[in-house]
Design an enzyme around this catalytic site. Structure first.
Site, mmCIF file in Angstrom:
data_model
loop_
_atom_site.group_PDB
_atom_site.id
_atom_site.type_symbol
_atom_site.label_atom_id
_atom_site.label_comp_id
_atom_site.label_asym_id
_atom_site.label_seq_id
_atom_site.Cartn_x
_atom_site.Cartn_y
_atom_site.Cartn_z
ATOM 1 N N HIS A 24 0.936 -1.088 0.119
ATOM 2 C CA HIS A 24 -0.058 0.049 -0.112
ATOM 3 C C HIS A 24 0.922 1.328 -0.024
ATOM 4 O O HIS A 24 2.064 1.166 0.518
ATOM 5 C CB HIS A 24 -1.207 0.041 1.348
ATOM 6 C CG HIS A 24 -0.315 -0.038 2.455
ATOM 7 N ND1 HIS A 24 0.354 1.226 3.160
ATOM 8 C CD2 HIS A 24 -0.080 -1.021 3.320
ATOM 9 C CE1 HIS A 24 0.912 0.883 4.189
ATOM 10 N NE2 HIS A 24 0.708 -0.537 4.506
ATOM 11 N N GLU A 101 -2.091 -6.672 8.081
ATOM 12 C CA GLU A 101 -0.710 -6.450 8.424
ATOM 13 C C GLU A 101 -0.570 -7.457 9.788
ATOM 14 O O GLU A 101 -1.405 -7.770 10.496
ATOM 15 C CB GLU A 101 -0.476 -5.104 8.739
ATOM 16 C CG GLU A 101 1.070 -4.539 9.273
ATOM 17 C CD GLU A 101 2.082 -4.937 8.203
ATOM 18 O OE1 GLU A 101 2.426 -6.036 8.076
ATOM 19 O OE2 GLU A 101 2.727 -4.114 7.984
#
Length: 218
Positions: A24, A101
């Protein structure tokens, strides 16, 4: 006539999925005394304006590729990064929760960045021991690798002979590459925001075809 043998040109084997792992874009900065918004125990910051530009660059880079599907995680920074590419390709991203994550326990919500910058002893132990679990309340490296492997194999099984964009996180890319390379668990940590790495997966066999490609980021 003498027979000639040309050098091999790589192509994914039949039945394999070709996964583009996109980190990202840069997210909003952490600030002492403030927490990011939280989502299922994870810090969930939005993209910084730099991250938005990185997302647009990813979309431009991959717009002409024959991408069959786009995956994101449960966290908004992956959705925001995928959006320019999804708009260009007319695809609706799907969520793969196992590729969220690293869970950073007591340090989630932005504190991890601060403690890392300050060389906190627990952060130094995590690096030395290749063990996320050294961070208070964090998941272990083994648990991270198990779920990342599970998520990757699930996507690959659904996309034989297809190219797929998977927008994920730095810790996840590090884990994915280490799993594929059977390497030191932290050897591939540190992929750049907006970078593109590539894994080809057939069955449970993983082949690394690229790591941390930033050519589109200028």
């Amino acid at each position: 006539m003498t027979r000639e043998y040309r050098q091999h040109v790589y192509r994914p084997p039949a039945g394999a999925a070709d996964l583009l792992l996109i980190r990202h874009g840069e997210s909003m900065p952490a600030r002492p005394g403030e927490s990011f918004p939280m989502k299922d125990g994870h810090g969930d910051p939005a993209l910084h304006e730099n991250g938005q530009a990185q997302a647009r660059a990813v979309g431009a880079r991959l717009a002409a590729e024959p991408i069959a599907a786009i995956y994101v995680t449960t966290l908004q920074r992956t959705h925001q990064t995928a959006a320019p590419l999804a708009d260009r390709l007319g695809l609706t991203p799907m969520i793969e929760p196992d590729l969220r994550e690293v869970h950073l326990g007591d340090w989630d919500g932005g504190l991890y960045r601060i403690r890392a910058a300050e060389n906190d002893p627990a952060f130094e132990r995590a690096k030395a021991n290749r063990e996320w679990g050294e961070i208070p309340g964090a998941e272990t490296t083994a648990d991270l690798h198990a779920r990342v492997r599970r998520g990757l194999l699930r996507i690959a099984a659904a996309h034989a002979d297809q190219l797929v964009a998977v927008v994920v996180h730095g810790g996840v890319i590090g884990a994915a590459m280490a799993i594929a390379a059977q390497s030191d668990a932290f050897a591939f940590n540190g992929a750049a925001n907006g970078s593109i790495s590539r894994l080809v997966i057939r069955g449970e066999e993983m082949t690394i075809r690229g790591y941390n490609d930033c050519a589109h980021l200028g």
